[in-house]
Every structure is written in C-alpha cells, then in structure tokens.
Design an enzyme around this catalytic site. Structure first.
Site, mmCIF file in Angstrom:
data_model
loop_
_atom_site.group_PDB
_atom_site.id
_atom_site.type_symbol
_atom_site.label_atom_id
_atom_site.label_comp_id
_atom_site.label_asym_id
_atom_site.label_seq_id
_atom_site.Cartn_x
_atom_site.Cartn_y
_atom_site.Cartn_z
ATOM 1 N N GLU A 197 45.965 53.663 -20.065
ATOM 2 C CA GLU A 197 47.413 53.857 -19.992
ATOM 3 C C GLU A 197 47.811 55.200 -20.629
ATOM 4 O O GLU A 197 48.633 55.939 -20.084
ATOM 5 C CB GLU A 197 48.125 52.678 -20.670
ATOM 6 N N CYS A 257 63.759 56.098 -1.407
ATOM 7 C CA CYS A 257 64.939 56.952 -1.509
ATOM 8 C C CYS A 257 66.032 56.108 -2.158
ATOM 9 O O CYS A 257 65.879 54.898 -2.305
ATOM 10 C CB CYS A 257 65.416 57.362 -0.130
ATOM 11 N N LYS A 274 59.999 56.719 -8.871
ATOM 12 C CA LYS A 274 59.976 55.543 -9.725
ATOM 13 C C LYS A 274 59.542 54.291 -8.984
ATOM 14 O O LYS A 274 58.761 53.497 -9.475
ATOM 15 C CB LYS A 274 61.378 55.347 -10.315
ATOM 16 N N HIS A 315 26.478 57.858 -20.508
ATOM 17 C CA HIS A 315 25.789 57.639 -19.235
ATOM 18 C C HIS A 315 26.158 58.710 -18.208
ATOM 19 O O HIS A 315 26.075 58.478 -17.015
ATOM 20 C CB HIS A 315 26.073 56.233 -18.708
ATOM 21 N N TRP A 317 63.166 61.060 -0.879
ATOM 22 C CA TRP A 317 61.776 61.345 -1.237
ATOM 23 C C TRP A 317 61.027 61.287 0.082
ATOM 24 O O TRP A 317 60.901 60.227 0.688
ATOM 25 C CB TRP A 317 61.264 60.284 -2.199
ATOM 26 N N LYS A 327 49.695 58.342 -18.708
ATOM 27 C CA LYS A 327 50.967 58.922 -19.181
ATOM 28 C C LYS A 327 50.840 60.441 -19.266
ATOM 29 O O LYS A 327 51.720 61.161 -18.820
ATOM 30 C CB LYS A 327 51.357 58.394 -20.568
ATOM 31 N N GLU A 365 50.542 62.155 -15.689
ATOM 32 C CA GLU A 365 51.684 62.118 -14.769
ATOM 33 C C GLU A 365 52.844 62.992 -15.213
ATOM 34 O O GLU A 365 53.586 63.479 -14.376
ATOM 35 C CB GLU A 365 52.145 60.684 -14.491
ATOM 36 N N ARG A 389 64.746 57.710 -7.725
ATOM 37 C CA ARG A 389 64.094 57.107 -6.559
ATOM 38 C C ARG A 389 63.577 58.150 -5.574
ATOM 39 O O ARG A 389 62.857 57.833 -4.628
ATOM 40 C CB ARG A 389 65.065 56.166 -5.838
ATOM 41 N N ASN A 426 66.532 54.022 3.551
ATOM 42 C CA ASN A 426 65.380 54.030 2.653
ATOM 43 C C ASN A 426 64.323 53.146 3.294
ATOM 44 O O ASN A 426 64.612 51.997 3.622
ATOM 45 C CB ASN A 426 65.829 53.468 1.289
ATOM 46 N N GLY A 427 63.120 53.695 3.533
ATOM 47 C CA GLY A 427 62.071 52.880 4.151
ATOM 48 C C GLY A 427 61.436 53.625 5.313
ATOM 49 O O GLY A 427 61.535 54.850 5.416
HETATM 50 C C1 F6R Z 1 53.470 55.075 -14.343
HETATM 51 C C2 F6R Z 1 54.276 54.195 -13.525
HETATM 52 C C3 F6R Z 1 53.691 53.646 -12.294
HETATM 53 C C4 F6R Z 1 54.180 52.207 -12.054
HETATM 54 C C5 F6R Z 1 53.682 51.710 -10.693
HETATM 55 C C6 F6R Z 1 54.072 50.277 -10.452
HETATM 56 O O1 F6R Z 1 54.132 55.478 -15.501
HETATM 57 O O2 F6R Z 1 55.414 53.943 -13.825
HETATM 58 O O3 F6R Z 1 52.302 53.707 -12.329
HETATM 59 O O4 F6R Z 1 53.707 51.406 -13.094
HETATM 60 O O5 F6R Z 1 54.205 52.519 -9.687
HETATM 61 O O6 F6R Z 1 55.449 50.118 -10.459
HETATM 62 P P1 F6R Z 1 56.102 48.682 -10.635
HETATM 63 O O7 F6R Z 1 55.759 48.202 -11.990
HETATM 64 O O8 F6R Z 1 57.569 48.918 -10.445
HETATM 65 O O9 F6R Z 1 55.511 47.817 -9.573
#
Ligand code: F6R
Length: 609
Positions: free
Chosen positions: A482, A2, A604, A505, A74, A486, A489, A27, A100-101
């Site tokens: 990757e 959060c 995030k 396979h 969140w 993208k 998500e 967040r 937060n937590g």
């Molecule tokens: C995807 C994304 C997440 C982060 C993951 C790790 O676009 O952003 O998969 O890469 O949550 O986050 P960090 O790098 O902050 O540890």
C-alpha cells in the site's frame, strides 16, 4: 469515468453546474463543458483541460438560463479535445446530452445515422445518443428518450436537455452512479452526492434501468417498462463541509488527518462495552451459517485489494477459515470455484468500480453468498450484494485513497473477530485484548500523525530519488504494498514493495546507495528475520528508513532514520504503520510539485474495464 450534472429551477443554471462540476472533477479532468437553455437556444460551452480552462472561457460570457447540464470528462472514446468534450448536440442543436460510461453498440447506430445524413462532430460513442434522439423525436421528449434507451447497449449515466421542452431534463443510468437532489422549486442531478449537498440533503438514488423526468417542481421516475416507480427519499447525513478541503492544502492531506474520526465512526456500535464480542447486526449471522463457509474469497482493486490482503490474514488467523484474495479484474476470468458454501467479500470505497462489480455479479451467478464492504450508501455494489457493511469514512475526494483504506482494515478486523466469535476460535481473553486495542486505534493514529514534520523532512530529502523499495514481512508486507502504491500514484517515483525475505532471490541486485529502502518492522513474530533483511540492504549501501514500534532501539541502531508508531498488537499494526507511509507519499509528491489530488492518468472512480 466522468462526472455529470444537471439543474432545473429558478436559479442560474450555469452557476450551480460549475460549482457541482468542481466537486465532481475527481471523476475525470481532461475536459469539461456545460449546455444551458438561454430562452432561445441551447448554449454549449466546452474546453479541453481542467475545469479552470472552462471557467476562464466563461468569464464575462456565462450563459444565462434556468436549466442546464454539465460534464467533466476522463477520455475513453476519443482523445481529450474541445470537440470530444461533452455536452454533445444533434445536427440542429435542439438536444444535448452528457454521458458517463460506454455505449457498446455505438458503431452500428452511428453507421445507421450517418446513412440517414446525420453529421457527427466528435469521435465519441456518446454523440450517437443525441443524434438518435433527434432521429426518433416525434414531438414527445419522454417517448423519444425511452426509445433511445431501448436501442443502446452498454453502461451509462446520462442526462438529456431539449430546446423543444425547455422545462425538462431526462436522465437514466445503467452500471454508473446517478443521484437526484430534491430541492424547493429546483432539482439537481449528479454523479454523486458531494456535488449536491450544499443544496439539498434529500435525494433519490437512481437504479439501473430507471429513467427520471426532472422538472423544477417534480421528479418522476419510471422503470424499464415505463411504469412509474415510487422512490424512497434517502436523507444524506454527510456534512457539507466534509466535502470541502477544510483549510488543508489538498484533499489527500485532509483525508489523512480525518482517519482518527473515520476509524472511530466505523467502529461505533460494533464492539460490546466489555470488549467481549463484535456486534454486526447488519449481518445477523449464526454459528451454523459461518461454519457452512468452506471458503472465503475477498475481491477488490488497488488500495481496496491491499485492504483485502490484510482481511485474509485477519479471517484466517482469527476465524480459521481459508481465504483467497483476488484482483477483481482477474477474478472472473479464472473460473473461480464457487458454490453456496462460498462467501465472496468485495471491498470497494466507491461501490462503483466496474471490475469489482463484475466479480460480484459472477460470484452471485455461481451461487456464492456475497458481502460488500463499501463507503458509499446506495452505491451499485452495495445494492447488488446480499449484505453490506459500510465503512464510515465520509466522502473521499482525493484520488489516492487513505481513510477508505484504514476504515476497510477496521471492517476486516471486525469481521474476522465476529466470525471467530461465532466459531469460538479465539480464547475470550485474547478476544477482549484484541477488541480493546482496536478501540484504541483512533488515538494511535493521532499519535502517528504527530510525526508529520519529520516525515516531511525525509520526503524532501529523498524526493529526488527515482526508485524506492518498501520491504516487510507478514502484515508489514501488505502495508509495504500500500505504501509503495501511494508513492507511485501521486509522486511518480518508481516504488516496489517486496516481502523482505524474497529480496535475496533476485531483486537484491537492484539495491544500491541510490535506492532508499523503507523497511517495516512492526511484526514481532518475524522481527529478527526482518532485521536480518535490513542488514542485507544496508550491506548494499541502501539508506534505510525504518518503521517500527515506539522505543525499538535495535531498529534505530540499524536504520538510518526511524519513524515510530505506538505500541499495539501485531495484528493491528497495519492500521498505524500505513499512516507514515501515506504522509511520506504525500510530502514526496508535494516536494516534486505534483498535482496530489489529481494524479496524471488516474481517476477516482474506475467505471470502465
Ligand atoms: C489508490 C486507489 C485505487 C482504488 C481502486 C479501487 O489510491 O484509490 O487503487 O483503491 O481504484 O477503488 P474502489 O475502492 O472505489 O473500488
């Protein structure tokens, strides 16, 4: 996961709190709220939904006052609702808290407080904090908060406000980020820097277990034992503008376009002017030290994990040391074999991801040497690791990571070449060519970005599909992973990445004319084999979007569409090949009317396990 915020000063608290919450919304965004002392009472306003819902509720009715706290949530304990939204107040509305937590022992505390007659309104773990404060308060706010902190277990960043002490905020943190912004006649508290940089660049980074007593003219910080701590002021050098959208429709698009600069900034000062070697003064390693590593682990989550996979390739290829890559949430449960000859590299944009942090702590506990690659100065992971290399991506606000990924690849390439230089595993002329080409990557990304219009068209065309495959061999496979993440998500299209040679396979059975395939073919050493795999999917009538090196006529012949990236070394191609995939995901999400910067169910910074 959060965002928390606090203000005390001469200005209107609500105004700053709402502005700060806007920067923290990434967040968490399922509900939001503020509490402001209006001279008589604590006025608490909250609303389920995005911050806009709270803004609407406050129109013409904003609480006036010069001290307050705020929160964007969140959900973890208790569904998103008005009642579960923070701030939470005690029975008498004398105290309020944002948190937060997770408070791990909240149930036992709640039972005790219920037995004493406290009335709980929400299903959250957080609410125990404020009832406990009410319970232990004997006229001294500071003493009472200290007692609360003594009793609670878990992870937290929290801020308390008290109607009985209307000039003071008290905050503390454990395993969650917290920063205090130092102003003139006003002070600010926030989960992270973008929320306060329009107000001040002078900050205190609060460490685990510390508690801060914040008034408009003073900030006192204490350690767990209640002794005062002398904090160093950290001057933030981010642009205030860098935390804004700068004319782009979404933060994600802005961040995709910031990659040339982010990569340039991350490279700055790290390559000798004659391209003969990598300079990493922050490490200061010797050949003897690097040769002592019998094994390297790279541990991370999500996009950072995909960067770690490329990192493995770089270190193994260049420095010839064996590397294992682990998903952070799995790492510590598999009893990894670690001793003082093991180097553990953790990669994390935020520097706050709890699983990555836990892996790092486990690696340290087992006696390994630890190195963090992170984007956030002063973050928890940066402080926990023995050594740190920073990516210089600037604040990344969009939930989907883009510029953090490319800058992480840059650090991985630098690290691989640095270790190779010390171990003398790469011939000088090869090193020179690699580092010279690394310096050219920012321009390469600029060129790759020029195909935005065409990519937008493909995205529009294929955004109606529900399944997509991404295939590639060698480093292209990691980029495929990757690219597919993208797309998933932010556009909610099901996408799978496959090592191109593995399709036959089993998974080839899924390929039909309804399933487009994005095929990466940038790796010269496996180029012919990749082409064969493209022919395999074409034979099943898939539409193929090829990603290849400029001028690749053969790929153009077999694929239905081709997106070119500038010619570069095989090892560095991921840095360019990922760019069209980011744009493809972005424009697919836009075409499907998705909330690009705040995809559903995601946040995030993942600070819960
Ligand atoms: C995807 C994304 C997440 C982060 C993951 C790790 O676009 O952003 O998969 O890469 O949550 O986050 P960090 O790098 O902050 O540890």
């Amino acid at each position: 996961m959060c965002g928390i915020i606090g203000y005390v000063g001469n200005g209107e608290a609500a105004e700053f709190l709402m502005q700060g919450l806007t920067c923290l919304e990434y967040r968490g965004y399922d509900s939001a709220g503020i509490a402001v002392f209006d001279g008589r009472d604590l006025r608490i306003e909250k609303a389920v939904g995005r911050l806009d819902c709270l803004k609407e509720k406050l129109q013409g009715n904003t609480p006036a006052g010069h001290i307050g706290i705020g929160h964007t949530r969140w959900a973890t304990h208790g569904a998103p609702s008005d009642l579960n939204a923070h701030p939470h107040a005690d029975c008498t509305n004398s105290f309020a808290v944002v948190h937060n937590g997770i408070i791990e022992n909240y149930l036992s505390i709640k039972e005790e407080l219920l037995a004493k007659g406290h009335h709980f309104k929400s299903e959250t773990d957080t609410e125990v904090l404020v009832h406990l404060l009410e319970d232990v308060y004997k006229g001294n706010f500071e003493v009472a908060v200290r007692e609360v902190l003594r009793r609670v277990e878990g992870s937290y960043a929290m801020v308390f406000i008290s109607k009985k002490d209307p000039d003071t905020l008290i905050c503390s943190k454990q395993d969650n980020p917290m920063v205090i912004g130092l102003g003139e006649g006003e002070n600010f508290i926030a989960s992270d820097i973008p929320a306060i940089i329009t107000k001040t660049r002078r900050t205190y980074i609060i460490n685990d277990g510390e508690m801060a007593v914040v008034k408009k003219d003073s900030v006192w910080v204490f350690n767990k034992s209640g002794e005062p701590v002398t904090k160093k002021v950290l001057e933030v050098n981010w642009d205030a503008e860098a935390a804004e959208k700068g004319g782009y429709e979404h933060f994600m698009l802005k961040e995709i376009h910031e990659q040339p600069k982010a990569v340039r900034d991350t490279l700055t000062g790290h390559i000798a002017s004659d391209n003969s070697s990598v300079i990493l003064n922050e490490l200061g390693w010797t050949a003897e030290y690097v040769n002592s590593f019998a094994k390297v682990y790279i541990v991370a989550c999500g996009t950072a994990y995909h960067a770690a996979l490329v990192g493995k390739y770089y270190i193994e290829r260049l420095a010839r040391i064996s590397v294992e890559v682990d998903i952070a949430s799995e790492f510590r449960y598999r009893q990894p074999i670690i001793n003082d000859n093991t180097l553990i590299i953790v990669v994390s944009q935020s520097g706050e991801t709890i699983d990555t942090m836990a892996a790092l702590k486990e690696a340290k506990r087992l006696g390994g040497k630890t190195l963090a690659v992170t984007n956030v100065v002063g973050s928890s992971i940066a402080r926990e690791a023995d050594q740190v290399i920073y990516t210089c991506a600037g604040p990344e606000i969009a939930v989907a990571s883009t510029k953090a990924y490319t800058t992480q690849l840059i650090v991985m390439a630098l690290l691989g070449a640095y270790m190779a230089g010390l171990r003398k595993t790469v011939a000088p002329e090869m090193m020179q060519s690699l580092l010279g080409n690394l310096k050219k990557i920012p321009e390469g990304i600029e060129t790759a970005l020029q195909q935005e219009k065409e990519i937008k068209e493909f995205a529009k065309k294929y955004s109606t599909k529900e399944d997509l495959f991404y295939i590639g061999r060698a480093l292209d496979y990691y980029v495929a992973l990757e690219g597919s993440l993208k797309l998933k998500e932010i556009s909610y299209i099901h996408a799978e990445a496959y090592a191109a040679g593995e399709l036959k396979h089993g998974t080839l059975a899924l390929i039909t004319n309804e399933v487009p395939v994005v095929a990466l073919a940038t790796q010269k050493s496996v180029y012919e084999k990749t082409l064969s795999n493209i022919k395999e999917v074409k034979a099943r009538e898939a539409v193929v979007i090829g990603i290849g090196l400029q001028g690749d006529k053969e790929l153009q012949h077999y694929a239905d569409h081709v997106i070119f990236i500038p010619e570069t070394e095989e090892l560095l191609a991921p840095l360019l090949a990922v760019v069209p995939l980011q744009l493809l995901a972005y424009y697919s999400a836009v075409a499907r009317n998705c909330d690009v910067d705040k995809p559903r169910n995601l946040a995030k910074s993942v600070t819960v396990e």
